[in-house]
Write an enzyme that holds these catalytic residues in place. Structure first.
Site, mmCIF file in Angstrom:
data_model
loop_
_atom_site.group_PDB
_atom_site.id
_atom_site.type_symbol
_atom_site.label_atom_id
_atom_site.label_comp_id
_atom_site.label_asym_id
_atom_site.label_seq_id
_atom_site.Cartn_x
_atom_site.Cartn_y
_atom_site.Cartn_z
ATOM 1 N N ASP A 14 -7.967 -6.626 0.362
ATOM 2 C CA ASP A 14 -6.679 -6.714 1.043
ATOM 3 C C ASP A 14 -6.810 -7.168 2.490
ATOM 4 O O ASP A 14 -6.156 -8.120 2.912
ATOM 5 C CB ASP A 14 -5.984 -5.353 1.007
ATOM 6 N N ARG A 29 9.121 1.046 6.609
ATOM 7 C CA ARG A 29 7.815 1.560 6.191
ATOM 8 C C ARG A 29 7.164 2.396 7.288
ATOM 9 O O ARG A 29 7.258 2.085 8.469
ATOM 10 C CB ARG A 29 6.894 0.409 5.790
ATOM 11 N N ALA A 30 6.436 3.400 6.835
ATOM 12 C CA ALA A 30 5.987 4.456 7.740
ATOM 13 C C ALA A 30 4.731 4.139 8.551
ATOM 14 O O ALA A 30 4.716 4.315 9.771
ATOM 15 C CB ALA A 30 5.744 5.724 6.925
ATOM 16 N N ASP A 31 3.665 3.713 7.884
ATOM 17 C CA ASP A 31 2.348 3.829 8.523
ATOM 18 C C ASP A 31 2.242 3.164 9.888
ATOM 19 O O ASP A 31 1.640 3.707 10.807
ATOM 20 C CB ASP A 31 1.225 3.345 7.598
ATOM 21 N N ARG A 32 2.828 1.993 10.017
ATOM 22 C CA ARG A 32 2.655 1.254 11.265
ATOM 23 C C ARG A 32 3.728 1.589 12.311
ATOM 24 O O ARG A 32 3.850 0.883 13.308
ATOM 25 C CB ARG A 32 2.618 -0.249 10.977
ATOM 26 N N SER A 77 0.807 -1.224 0.000
ATOM 27 C CA SER A 77 0.000 0.000 0.000
ATOM 28 C C SER A 77 0.833 1.265 0.000
ATOM 29 O O SER A 77 0.471 2.257 -0.623
ATOM 30 C CB SER A 77 -0.898 0.035 1.236
ATOM 31 N N ASP A 99 3.027 -10.765 5.623
ATOM 32 C CA ASP A 99 3.826 -10.575 4.408
ATOM 33 C C ASP A 99 4.567 -11.859 4.052
ATOM 34 O O ASP A 99 5.210 -11.943 3.002
ATOM 35 C CB ASP A 99 4.859 -9.456 4.607
ATOM 36 N N HIS A 124 -5.638 -10.864 3.726
ATOM 37 C CA HIS A 124 -4.541 -11.105 4.674
ATOM 38 C C HIS A 124 -4.902 -12.144 5.741
ATOM 39 O O HIS A 124 -4.016 -12.708 6.381
ATOM 40 C CB HIS A 124 -4.158 -9.811 5.402
ATOM 41 N N ARG A 145 -1.998 1.153 12.960
ATOM 42 C CA ARG A 145 -1.747 2.356 12.161
ATOM 43 C C ARG A 145 -2.949 3.296 12.189
ATOM 44 O O ARG A 145 -4.055 2.895 12.461
ATOM 45 C CB ARG A 145 -1.404 1.987 10.723
HETATM 46 O O1 2PG Z 1 -1.102 -4.378 6.502
HETATM 47 C C1 2PG Z 1 -0.002 -3.965 6.095
HETATM 48 O O2 2PG Z 1 0.756 -3.277 6.767
HETATM 49 C C2 2PG Z 1 0.431 -4.343 4.703
HETATM 50 C C3 2PG Z 1 0.994 -5.727 4.728
HETATM 51 O O3 2PG Z 1 2.124 -5.784 5.537
HETATM 52 O O4 2PG Z 1 -0.657 -4.265 3.833
HETATM 53 P P1 2PG Z 1 -0.909 -2.929 2.969
HETATM 54 O O5 2PG Z 1 0.370 -2.649 2.255
HETATM 55 O O6 2PG Z 1 -2.011 -3.321 2.023
HETATM 56 O O7 2PG Z 1 -1.311 -1.868 3.893
HETATM 57 MN MN MN Z 2 -2.823 -2.070 -0.044
HETATM 58 MN MN MN Z 3 -2.194 -5.415 2.579
#
Ligand code: 2PG
Ligand code: MN
Ligand code: MN
Length: 538
Positions: A409, A265-268, A82, A172, A413, A214
């Site tokens: 998505d 990666r940022a969001d989480r 994403s 993942d 998962h 996130r």
């Molecule tokens: O859930 C997430 O963090 C990722 C998979 O690690 O999914 P997505 O990139 O779709 O947000």
């Molecule tokens: Mn996605």
């Molecule tokens: Mn995903």
């Protein structure tokens, strides 16, 4: 024309395409194109709307790349995700992404030369270095080989006591694969101990249960991580291989320690960054707030400048299409439910929080269900997102209405095939609501996806046959895929003769921004990846 230089924001008028049409931009999360079989949930599900887009107008439907170098990832084996998907969609250019930037910084040794490393390495002599992050080779949030290199690098540069706080992954990478990653790490740590470095795993927990929430969906997730990683207090909920973790309290963070988050990666990682960095943090009771030196692998939020210290500079995703369009008067509405809200705002805008112009933009977040896995409620908030988008379109107050529909998505998962089929149907219904509204106002739609997921739910051999494990059980694929995603355009507002060009066969997600700008009646900036559309003379 970087962010420091003088940017000319004025977009040129498109020579053939009109302004003033409402454009719906729909991103189906985790919706790739795959051969039809029983493990392709999109194929199995009833998806009449998406089917009609594919069958209805061949020159207005095509596939685009959503993985690997096309979205700034190191290799063709890197599945999309994403972050990189929405970055590419919004920015219209391909930026080397975190995974690649960290690879390069480790290979060149530059990672150890920057201010961030200097800052944390001052603690090495007398204190503990804590490393926190996702332990897998998924390459979406982090990579094990990068952690291995980092461990080597810090120990060679004086780190004497290292505690690794692992988050295990079943999202993942294959479910159950954590044990192998933990063994690899244990092995590396044992070697470090032989060299006199006191290096151990200090805490562990599943990524969806600790730390990696996130968009402020559920602070309890981050709190559980805090209790284990910072306070050294946690229930023993480890898999066997991690059972070696004892006496958590001894591993608690204390004043003077250094903490490095090894996810790129940022969001989480933004929520943890807030807890580690904000003096007046109030989302949960931190109990203790040790004076630590904290750095992220990258800076996760460019607008909030979080974290303030980091080892590798993030991609400078500037001059995004969202910023251009708003500066050219395009009134923008963006919406998703919490778990994907930042995808169509934060990621879309180049990892930047907030509005460019709050008078022209409205971002609406629909609260996600909390505390469940989404196979339990596979419809998620698809219809609510559809309704909000519909209302925004019918209000005629917006020129662009942009949504992310998460179902394929988030349910994909979970690895629950039946639930994912339900999820795909719900997503399709949401698309229909939006397309109907576009029909009513004479607008245009662009429907695409950020990467694959629901279209393949099993691990396969090279010839595409589903793989079974030792016990004869199907190996369920909970991760994203490397498959291409569809993009469809249409609607009554689409000028006659608009069709996909045939001369951009390798087009990817980064080509979508210029396409959308065209549909708003503008020509994209010259350094954007080229548009996917042309206007044929009738
Ligand atoms: O859930 C997430 O963090 C990722 C998979 O690690 O999914 P997505 O990139 O779709 O947000
Ligand atoms: Mn996605
Ligand atoms: Mn995903």
């Amino acid at each position: 024309m970087g962010s420091s230089g003088k940017v000319s924001w004025k977009l040129e008028d498109h020579p053939k395409l009109p302004k003033g049409k409402t454009v719906a931009v729909v991103v189906l999360d985790g919706w790739g194109e795959n051969k039809p079989d029983e493990y392709n949930c999109i194929h199995v599900a009833q998806t009449p709307t998406m089917d009609s887009l594919k069958q209805g107008a061949p020159e207005k439907w095509r596939l685009v790349k959503a993985h690997g170098p096309a979205v700034g990832l190191p290799t063709e084996d890197d599945m999309g995700n994403s972050e990189v998907g929405h970055n590419a969609l919004g920015a219209g250019r391909i930026f080397a992404q975190g995974a690649k930037l960290v690879d390069q910084a480790l290979a060149s040794g530059k990672i150890y030369e920057g201010e961030g490393f200097k800052y944390i390495s001052e603690c090495f002599q007398n204190a503990t270095l804590h490393l926190i992050g996702l332990l897998s080779d998924g390459g979406v949030h982090s990579r094990l080989d990068q952690l291995q290199l980092l461990l080597k690098g810090v120990s060679e540069r004086g780190a004497k006591r290292i505690r690794v706080h692992i988050l295990t992954d079943g999202r993942d990478v294959l479910d159950g694969s954590s044990v192998g990653f933990v063994e690899t790490l244990e092995n590396d740590l044992a070697k470090l101990r032989e060299k006199g470095v006191d290096a151990k795993i200090a805490s562990g927990g599943g990524r969806m249960y600790v730390t990696m929430d996130r968009y402020e969906n559920d602070w309890d997730v981050v709190k559980r991580g805090w209790d284990a990683q910072v306070l050294g207090e946690a229930p023993y909920k480890f898999t066997n291989a991690v059972e070696a973790v004892k006496k958590l309290r001894e591993n608690a963070m204390t004043n003077g320690d250094a903490v490095v988050i090894f996810n790129f990666r940022a969001d989480r990682m933004v929520m943890l960054a807030k807890a580690l960095e904000y003096p007046d943090f109030d989302k949960f009771d931190r109990v203790r707030f040790p004076k630590i030196r904290y750095a992220g692998m990258l800076q996760y939020d460019g607008e909030l400048k979080l974290p303030s210290k980091y080892l590798v500079s993030p991609p400078e995703i500037d001059r995004t299409s969202g910023e251009y369009l708003v500066k050219n008067g395009i009134r923008t509405f963006a919406c998703s439910e919490t778990v994907k809200f930042g995808h169509v705002t934060f990621f879309w805008n180049g990892n930047r929080s907030g509005y460019f112009n709050s008078e022209l933009e409205e971002y609406v977040e629909i609260p996600s269900d909390v505390g469940i896995t989404f196979n339990v409620k596979p419809n998620m908030k698809a219809l609510e997102i559809g309704e909000k988008a519909r209302d925004a379109i019918l209000s005629r107050k917006f020129d662009q209405v942009r949504v992310n529909i998460p179902n394929g998505d988030m349910v994909g998962h979970t690895g629950d095939i039946q639930a994912t089929v339900v999820a795909c149907k719900a997503a399709d219904e949401a698309v229909k609501m939006i397309l109907d509204a576009i029909e009513e106002v004479g607008g245009i739609y662009v429907v695409t996806a950020d990467h694959g997921n629901a279209e393949d739910m099993v691990k396969r051999n090279k010839s595409g046959q589903p793989l079974k494990d030792k016990n004869g059980e199907l190996q369920i694929l909970t991760s994203h895929t490397c498959l291409p995603v569809p993009i469809a355009i249409g609607g009554p507002g689409l000028a006659p003769g608009v069709r996909f060009r045939k001369d951009v066969p390798t087009g990817g997600l980064a080509n979508v921004a210029a396409t959308v700008m065209n549909l708003h009646g503008f020509v994209a900036p010259s350094d954007y990846e080229t548009t996917l559309i042309e206007v044929a003379d009738n």
